[in-house]
Design a protein around this motif. Structure first.
Motif, short mmCIF file in Angstrom:
data_model
loop_
_atom_site.label_atom_id
_atom_site.label_comp_id
_atom_site.label_asym_id
_atom_site.label_seq_id
_atom_site.Cartn_x
_atom_site.Cartn_y
_atom_site.Cartn_z
N LYS A 157 0.13 -1.18 -1.62
CA LYS A 157 1.30 -0.68 -1.79
C LYS A 157 2.37 -0.79 -0.77
O LYS A 157 3.56 -0.97 -0.89
N THR B 82 3.88 5.99 3.39
CA THR B 82 3.50 4.51 3.29
C THR B 82 3.79 3.95 4.33
O THR B 82 3.24 2.67 4.67
N LEU C 135 -4.00 0.74 -9.46
CA LEU C 135 -3.83 2.03 -9.45
C LEU C 135 -4.23 3.09 -10.64
O LEU C 135 -4.86 4.08 -10.52
N TYR D 83 -1.28 -4.31 -8.35
CA TYR D 83 -1.25 -2.71 -7.69
C TYR D 83 -1.04 -1.69 -8.92
O TYR D 83 -1.85 -1.12 -8.81
N LEU E 116 -5.66 0.90 -2.00
CA LEU E 116 -4.53 0.99 -2.54
C LEU E 116 -3.40 1.07 -1.75
O LEU E 116 -2.22 0.39 -1.87
N MET E 117 -3.39 1.74 -0.61
CA MET E 117 -2.27 1.71 0.40
C MET E 117 -2.04 0.44 0.82
O MET E 117 -0.71 0.11 1.09
N HIS E 118 -2.85 -0.46 1.24
CA HIS E 118 -2.52 -1.71 1.71
C HIS E 118 -1.65 -2.57 0.68
O HIS E 118 -0.85 -3.18 1.04
#
Lengths: 592, 592
Positions: free
Chosen positions: B352, B558, B313, B309, B348-350
């Protein structure tokens, strides 16, 4: 080492019992009776099992090497390539006017699945040639067609597609490769392209590169892109090979999988190129091929899943560990085969129900392409245009997942190179990325395809599902196990579409944040529909007293698994979509 | 090449704001104030970034080689190993009586996450030593402890675990390795073990193998298995090294990932071994270590996700492609960074939201292990025993998924070896397999752990969730975004448990066919709980006027992503479970 057995019987079931192709009014389909397709599939299967599959591991281990401008393919590839050529496989669906066999694209797909399952990296060489053939065939001048197509159809020349540059992959508007007009009507092409599959190799006598480049002075962005033919060797008027053109391979990419395919940096150093079609209309020419190319990648995804599943199944039948909790199945042995265990079964059924559903979906898609091309069916063309991102994105995501599940069936053996499952995982991984990443597919679906023809195409798809449910409402075998879940899934899909309509206008991010889930939701509805159609076809044969009871009942049971265990994903995707853009977009970039 | 930055700040948040460790009554935790843990994490982070991470790719490319019985590790590994030793990292949580530092296991996990993220293959050498240390510490005689532990804690000797044989992996009852009693009380060990991580290498002066074997004449199956110490070099009475024992590495496994770790075939040819604990009680000794070992593998899973990740990012902030549809963000550049695009964000949110949730879950689990060991808390021991298969199975499945998502963020670059993301995918893949495949974890959870203490432990877990929801019902920040979804997810989990109780008696396959989905359902509820706790902690700091607003608000955002976009998976898993055994078990073996 893995084995490969061609799924001829399953393909025949899809072609004849489900799609009923011989009765179709698509020109050319009347030839495709059971005997004929059986003979073609049999031959392709033999070639796949005997020639291509044994080279799959060789290609992975050896990879390609670059020495003095020459790319050497793995040992045995050239001989296999020649066998494919001699069998006429490369021109199976190509235009007879230029030496092709003129078969429907559907048959190209069915045989292609076998070739890809057996050896994906190898099959890419002819796959790229096929793409380049299609572009020249659709947009080239008569002279260009006469010059290039016969040898490309034969396979003695191969082809490539040159799009990506270091600074631009998805965003082709950033292309820098220049095409400067010359007095003789040709162009001087200068620039560097990366990730060019089959860009240079030792299996064909000439390589016909199709290159996206910008003519100086043209419009900015993708509106200023043109498409060019750049042959590795110039072609003399008599068709013989002339001088070497100023194009060369500058390096090979080291990558996770498909080692047997040469992924090249291609340097164009004032190379001579010839415009295809109109100036600045290069993107249009690319889009022409896109449905076929993307369907082809979706096919690669599930084809890797198919061969991985075959080998997982073989292992699960052989490997003895533990005992069936409901009663020993192999009392003479030290343990039962692991296929008795419910969690191993769940895993295998997940693989099997996806692969067979994906095959039916892809073949249906290929028949839509044939309908569009061969009888100019505008509805079929619109529908396959809608379904293409789903075929590409959903089938490659799930195809990769299937290879991972198959690898898991083998436990520790799945992680070793010896058993070969891990190669399927590594090879399948690229299908989620190339020919437009799956994220891009989902944007194409939601941003472009949903709204095409004012939304009429997607409504036509919903009607198709609705009509199937209505027409079969009295069918007791289908009603509860197939139609009810299909209806629920289709309702989820419509609700998601409605959410986009109501919230995407306010803020486009509400739609774009849900595009990936929408693609998967759509894919599940498509596979649900295919399973309902397959169940119907199987039941009809059973009702007619068909003796192949085991096979047909297995179809029904596998379909029930899909409906009960895979289709429930649709409600999850809908919930995610309906949570909108906020959870996705809330963080400032600096807060990550 | 990938970078690694230690997530010290996030770890401090979990340790102090969420788990509030310094106020805990677990012996040894009083030392763990913010300053102390910050100093330790800082040091471990520095070592990870500067020494271990740069060797990760080296290890992958070079791998290990076997020559004349000697296994050579990749260049630089030995120097890094010595640095780890000199820093005292190998004995961080080991018994001070034998030279360890006596720190809580929690701190071992936090620093371990860093070492694993930086270089998983390297960290396995000391990880295996730690496992062997634990077994000898728990079950060895005083003499055995005095002989082996000090050097293993120091790292000058390393350790291994020898379980698997070609014919038995999961089913250890099939073990054939023999242990014949000798007159002097020792045993002669004969047999072949496979997949022995760190089985032979050049970084330690002696290797202490722990070997499962059968003493002839003992009970059949796993009830007849004993555990032995088999040193590579015999140890003289004065502690110096004596003769080479009859154990050798017969080959190295070629595998998908963790190339820097030597996976060995170990041949025991009448090697001298010493019984640990009682005869035929070897499985009990193995189980003692299992919670820690399995938690350690769960940690590996999300730690690979964490570093993947970080690099995804970085790429998403740098790479320029396309424009933000809601308005250009980088007007001076040729395009916007791809992090502006909703589908890249979603991805990315998945990643993080999983990584941070998994970290909190694992640290909580480690604190339960400390409570069990350091203050003999039986409830904590029962709870971690229940949660262990969830930590191992769920966190490795989702950790692997996270590496695949991170790879996808990079598009084509993710598939190249140059960017290094594909190595995280290949390395993470093994975590789903070893230390009990994830299928086995799910069977352990449903078949053994759910019913432990007459179901009281799982009821205690449900109460814990219920109490949290009740205690915070008036908290406006938590109520709608966190407590409601957590409640719904927990309801799904309870319904699944109820389904098993009502249907598993009739047919155990009704429970076993749903075990994998149950494990995932359970995992989501745990991460949902952790996110609710993290949100509460963040909000409390914000309410108290904490100045680190960006970080704390990011935590809340998040968490909201996790609740809105990941937690909805629970209803899908419940539906699958409630479809029972039939769709899974319907096919006869011959029908596949």
């Amino acid at each position: 080492m893995p084995t490969y057995t061609a799924p001829t019987k399953d393909m025949q079931f899809v072609l004849h019992d489900v799609l009923n192709i011989a009765q179709s009014d698509i020109p050319g389909y009347d030839e495709l009776d059971r005997e004929f397709t059986a003979a073609v599939l049999e031959e392709a299967g033999k070639l796949s099992t005997e020639v291509l599959a044994p080279l799959n591991n060789v290609g992975d281990e050896e990879g390609c090497t670059l020495e003095n401008d020459v790319v050497r393919t793995p040992k045995g590839f050239k001989e296999a390539y020649d066998k494919m050529r001699e069998g006429g496989w490369m021109g199976l669906d190509a235009d007879p006017e230029y030496g092709g066999q003129g078969m429907p694209y559907l048959l190209q797909c069915a045989t292609g699945e076998m070739f890809v399952s057996a050896n994906m990296a190898f099959n890419m060489y002819q796959g790229l040639t096929h793409g380049a053939y299609s572009a020249i065939h659709a947009h080239g001048s008569d002279e260009q067609k006469a010059t290039y197509l016969p040898n490309m159809i034969d396979g003695i020349w191969s082809g490539t597609m040159n799009l990506t540059e270091p600074q631009c992959g998805t965003d082709l508007g950033l292309i820098r490769t220049k095409a400067e007009p010359q007095d003789d009507g040709s162009f001087k092409i200068t620039g560097s392209k990366i990730w060019i599959s089959a860009g240079e190799h030792d299996m064909s006598e000439n390589i016909i590169h199709l290159v996206l480049a910008k003519i100086p002075g043209g419009p900015d962005g993708i509106k200023g892109i043109s498409l060019f033919i750049v042959p590795k060797f110039m072609v003399n008027e008599d068709g013989s090979l002339g001088d070497r053109n100023a194009v060369s391979c500058g390096g090979l990419e080291s990558k996770m999988g498909i080692h047997g395919n040469a992924t090249c940096v291609m340097n164009y150093d004032g190379a001579t190129g010839f415009l295809i079609g109109e100036e600045h209309k290069g993107m249009r020419a690319m889009f022409t091929m896109m449905n076929e190319a993307r369907l082809g990648v979706g096919l690669q995804g599930y084809a890797q899943g198919a061969v991985a599943y075959e080998n997982a199944l073989g292992f699960a039948k052989d490997r003895l560990q533990g005992r069936d909790v409901t009663g020993t199945k192999n009392p003479e042995g030290p343990a039962d085969p692991i296929i008795v265990h419910p969690d191993v079964r769940r895993n295998l059924m997940h693989q099997k129900s996806f692969v067979e559903g994906a095959r039916a979906f892809t073949f249906w898609g290929a028949s839509l392409i044939d309908a569009a091309h061969r009888k100019d069916d505008k509805d079929a063309e619109a529908l396959i245009s809608l379904l293409t991102p789903v075929i590409k994105g959903f089938l490659t995501d799930k195809g990769f997942e299937t290879t991972v599940l198959a690898q898991q069936t083998l436990g520790g053996s799945g992680f070793t190179r010896e058993w070969g499952l891990e190669q399927f995982v590594r090879d399948a991984r690229i299908t989620m990325i190339y020919e437009g990443t799956n994220g891009i597919q989902s944007l194409d679906l939601v941003g472009r395809k949903l709204g095409q023809n004012g939304g009429k195409t997607v409504m036509a798809f919903f009607d198709l599902v609705k009509d199937f449910i209505k027409d079969n409402a009295d069918n007791e075998v289908l009603a509860k196990d197939f139609l009810e879940p299909l209806k629920a899934a289709s309702k989820d899909l419509q609700a998601a579409g409605m959410y986009f309509m109501q919230n995407g206008m306010k803020n486009p991010n509400n739609a774009l944040s849900g595009s990936y889930d929408f693609m998967h939701l759509f894919g599940h509805v498509c596979l649900g529909l295919m399973w309902a159609r397959m169940a119907k076809a199987a039941q009809e044969r059973l009702d007619a007293g068909d003796s192949d009871v085991e096979f047909l009942q297995a179809k029904l049971a596998t379909g029930r698994y899909y409906m009960a265990r895979q289709l429930p994903a649709t409600s999850m995707h809908l919930k995610r979509i309906e949570s909108g853009a906020e959870p996705v977009m809330d963080l400032a970039v600096g807060q990550f």
